[in-house]
Design an enzyme around this catalytic site. Structure first.
Site, PDB file in Angstrom:
ATOM      1  N   LYS A 129       2.323  -2.097   9.186  1.00 61.39           N
ATOM      2  CA  LYS A 129       3.446  -1.188   8.921  1.00 61.39           C
ATOM      3  C   LYS A 129       4.719  -1.878   9.386  1.00 61.39           C
ATOM      4  O   LYS A 129       4.861  -2.193  10.578  1.00 61.39           O
ATOM      5  CB  LYS A 129       3.209   0.118   9.682  1.00 61.39           C
ATOM      6  CG  LYS A 129       4.265   1.182   9.510  1.00 61.39           C
ATOM      7  CD  LYS A 129       3.833   2.421  10.301  1.00 61.39           C
ATOM      8  CE  LYS A 129       4.815   3.556  10.153  1.00 61.39           C
ATOM      9  NZ  LYS A 129       4.355   4.749  10.926  1.00 61.39           N
TER      10      LYS A 129
ATOM     11  N   ASP B 283       2.073  16.765  13.952  1.00 61.97           N
ATOM     12  CA  ASP B 283       2.358  16.467  12.535  1.00 61.97           C
ATOM     13  C   ASP B 283       1.072  16.408  11.714  1.00 61.97           C
ATOM     14  O   ASP B 283       0.935  15.573  10.816  1.00 61.97           O
ATOM     15  CB  ASP B 283       3.119  15.130  12.452  1.00 61.97           C
ATOM     16  CG  ASP B 283       3.830  14.947  11.104  1.00 61.97           C
ATOM     17  OD1 ASP B 283       3.912  15.922  10.329  1.00 61.97           O
ATOM     18  OD2 ASP B 283       4.290  13.817  10.839  1.00 61.97           O
TER      19      ASP B 283
ATOM     20  N   LEU C 112       0.810  -1.216   0.000  1.00 63.37           N
ATOM     21  CA  LEU C 112       0.000   0.000   0.000  1.00 63.37           C
ATOM     22  C   LEU C 112       0.847   1.271   0.000  1.00 63.37           C
ATOM     23  O   LEU C 112       0.343   2.340  -0.357  1.00 63.37           O
ATOM     24  CB  LEU C 112      -0.928   0.020   1.214  1.00 63.37           C
ATOM     25  CG  LEU C 112      -1.988  -1.074   1.274  1.00 63.37           C
ATOM     26  CD1 LEU C 112      -2.832  -0.914   2.535  1.00 63.37           C
ATOM     27  CD2 LEU C 112      -2.868  -1.056   0.033  1.00 63.37           C
ATOM     28  N   GLY C 113       2.106   1.176   0.427  1.00 65.03           N
ATOM     29  CA  GLY C 113       2.889   2.400   0.472  1.00 65.03           C
ATOM     30  C   GLY C 113       4.251   2.194   1.103  1.00 65.03           C
ATOM     31  O   GLY C 113       4.622   1.100   1.512  1.00 65.03           O
ATOM     32  N   PHE C 114       4.996   3.297   1.172  1.00 64.50           N
ATOM     33  CA  PHE C 114       6.349   3.262   1.730  1.00 64.50           C
ATOM     34  C   PHE C 114       6.695   4.658   2.223  1.00 64.50           C
ATOM     35  O   PHE C 114       6.038   5.645   1.886  1.00 64.50           O
ATOM     36  CB  PHE C 114       7.364   2.832   0.657  1.00 64.50           C
ATOM     37  CG  PHE C 114       7.510   3.852  -0.449  1.00 64.50           C
ATOM     38  CD1 PHE C 114       8.493   4.824  -0.397  1.00 64.50           C
ATOM     39  CD2 PHE C 114       6.641   3.854  -1.531  1.00 64.50           C
ATOM     40  CE1 PHE C 114       8.605   5.782  -1.410  1.00 64.50           C
ATOM     41  CE2 PHE C 114       6.744   4.803  -2.539  1.00 64.50           C
ATOM     42  CZ  PHE C 114       7.730   5.772  -2.476  1.00 64.50           C
ATOM     43  N   GLY C 115       7.727   4.721   3.044  1.00 65.33           N
ATOM     44  CA  GLY C 115       8.233   5.998   3.526  1.00 65.33           C
ATOM     45  C   GLY C 115       9.695   5.840   3.877  1.00 65.33           C
ATOM     46  O   GLY C 115      10.319   4.823   3.574  1.00 65.33           O
TER      47      GLY C 115
ATOM     48  N   SER D  44       9.545   2.976   6.782  1.00 65.63           N
ATOM     49  CA  SER D  44       8.679   1.789   6.795  1.00 65.63           C
ATOM     50  C   SER D  44       8.136   1.485   5.407  1.00 65.63           C
ATOM     51  O   SER D  44       8.183   2.330   4.510  1.00 65.63           O
ATOM     52  CB  SER D  44       7.497   1.990   7.752  1.00 65.63           C
ATOM     53  OG  SER D  44       6.659   3.029   7.277  1.00 65.63           O
ATOM     54  N   THR D  45       7.610   0.280   5.262  1.00 69.48           N
ATOM     55  CA  THR D  45       6.718  -0.050   4.144  1.00 69.48           C
ATOM     56  C   THR D  45       5.391  -0.483   4.759  1.00 69.48           C
ATOM     57  O   THR D  45       5.335  -0.938   5.902  1.00 69.48           O
ATOM     58  CB  THR D  45       7.288  -1.180   3.259  1.00 69.48           C
ATOM     59  OG1 THR D  45       7.614  -2.309   4.076  1.00 69.48           O
ATOM     60  CG2 THR D  45       8.526  -0.707   2.493  1.00 69.48           C
ATOM     61  N   VAL D  46       4.301  -0.324   3.984  1.00 62.63           N
ATOM     62  CA  VAL D  46       2.951  -0.568   4.510  1.00 62.63           C
ATOM     63  C   VAL D  46       2.243  -1.569   3.599  1.00 62.63           C
ATOM     64  O   VAL D  46       2.260  -1.421   2.374  1.00 62.63           O
ATOM     65  CB  VAL D  46       2.157   0.746   4.599  1.00 62.63           C
ATOM     66  CG1 VAL D  46       0.772   0.489   5.177  1.00 62.63           C
ATOM     67  CG2 VAL D  46       2.899   1.765   5.470  1.00 62.63           C
TER      68      VAL D  46
END
Length: 352
Positions: A77, A176, A54-57, A60-62
């Site tokens: 996560k 945030d 679903l995603g990354f940052g 982390s990856t999700v």
């Protein structure tokens, strides 16, 4: 439990070129060994099976997963090696411990479970959440002019402020708040079923390396549900109204007290909501705050003065740093000129 386990295609997907950086490889300071090499179909702690990315940052990856014990969808996560997610866990546990029927509780994403897995480079903390929809940045971009309409904005703000009210009563400052950390809720599993089916019928494009596979993330289909405040990794916990110190908030969302190095409290979350209103409604930034290609405090403060007028003298007297920008009478003395603009000249969508 075994009847709930999914199998995924091992062929039929687009293989992306090895020399092209994708997804988490594009974040600053990327080190492959820091990221756990998640595989589709993998089962964490004999319970959570990975269905889709679903995603990354940066940290982390999700992944969309299925809880094999309850046969429900969850989001997991997977933090990078060495990342400490204890703040998120502490905040979640604190909110969950409060016996309240506050309506804002539905607007806060809390951790359902946490566990650790071992990767090639060490241990990775994993956080389990209820799955949600698009970020409000993605949602906003679906509208003409990349902005919500008035009715939708009002409904959104009501729910966000309810969530913040509960947090602030509980002594939590989020620090945030931005459209990236507000997600659409989901009333049912329709969107998650679509993502799982898509991964089985049309497997996601991926880059196959010797030690890992890097998948492209799915964009979540549109869901119906209340907006939910997420990501408490930078939050602060104390007594309600307590003063804190330190540099927090994302660049253009910073409140004046953050820029000027003052103590701060939950009011900075309300400032962030004010800045976010512009983002969501006008489809652009309220503050640019950039000079010579970099975030610049002087430029940021000059833009604030142009839109809101000079700050109160009592406020400036609390900050040593303010003397770089204002004299003892509260007059602007910095080299950066005050931009020639007002909220009225900037605003484009309202009438009357």
């Amino acid at each position: 439990m075994s009847s709930n386990i999914r199998t995924f295609p091992t062929e039929g997907f687009e293989t992306l070129p090895l020399n092209e950086k994708i997804q988490e490889e594009t974040v600053d300071g990327y080190n492959a060994g820091d990221f756990y090499p998640v595989r589709l179909g993998e089962i964490f702690i004999s319970r959570y099976q990975v269905l889709a990315k679903l995603g990354f940052g940066t940290s982390s990856t999700v992944w969309l997963c299925r809880d094999l014990r309850t046969n429900t969808y969850v989001t997991v996560k997977v933090c990078v090696c060495g990342e400490d997610a204890s703040t998120e866990v502490t905040i979640s546990r604190h909110i969950q411990s409060i016996d309240t029927d506050h309506p804002g509780k539905q607007c806060i994403r809390l951790i359902l479970d946490e566990f650790r897995i071992n990767g090639p480079q060490g241990s990775h903390q994993c956080l389990v959440f209820a799955p949600l929809g698009l970020t409000y940045t993605q949602f906003r971009n679906l509208f003409p002019g990349h902005g919500l309409n008035e009715d939708l904005l009002q409904q959104t703000l009501l729910m966000i402020l309810l969530g913040l009210d509960l947090l602030h009563q509980a002594g939590v400052v989020h620090t945030d708040i931005s459209p990236n950390n507000i997600l659409l809720g989901a009333q049912d599993d329709t969107a998650f079923v679509k993502v799982e089916e898509a991964e089985k019928k049309n497997p996601s494009a991926r880059k196959v390396l010797s030690d890992r596979v890097i998948h492209l993330s799915y964009t979540m289909p549109l869901t119906k549900g209340v907006p939910v405040i997420t990501d408490f990794g930078c939050a602060r916990l104390g007594e309600p109204g307590q003063k804190h110190s330190g540099d927090v908030m994302p660049g253009v969302y910073r409140a004046p007290e953050i820029i000027l190095g003052l103590e701060w409290d939950s009011k900075i979350d309300i400032w962030a909501v004010g800045v976010m209103i512009w983002d969501l409604f006008e489809g652009g930034r309220l503050f640019r705050a950039v000079k010579d290609g970099h975030l610049n405090d002087e430029q940021h403060l000059a833009e604030m003065v142009s839109l809101m007028g000079p700050p109160p003298k009592q406020f400036l007297e609390r900050s040593e740093k303010s003397r770089q920008f204002w004299d003892a009478d509260g007059n602007w003395i910095a080299a950066t000129p005050i931009p020639d603009q007002t909220l009225e000249t900037r605003e484009k969508k309202l009438s009357g």
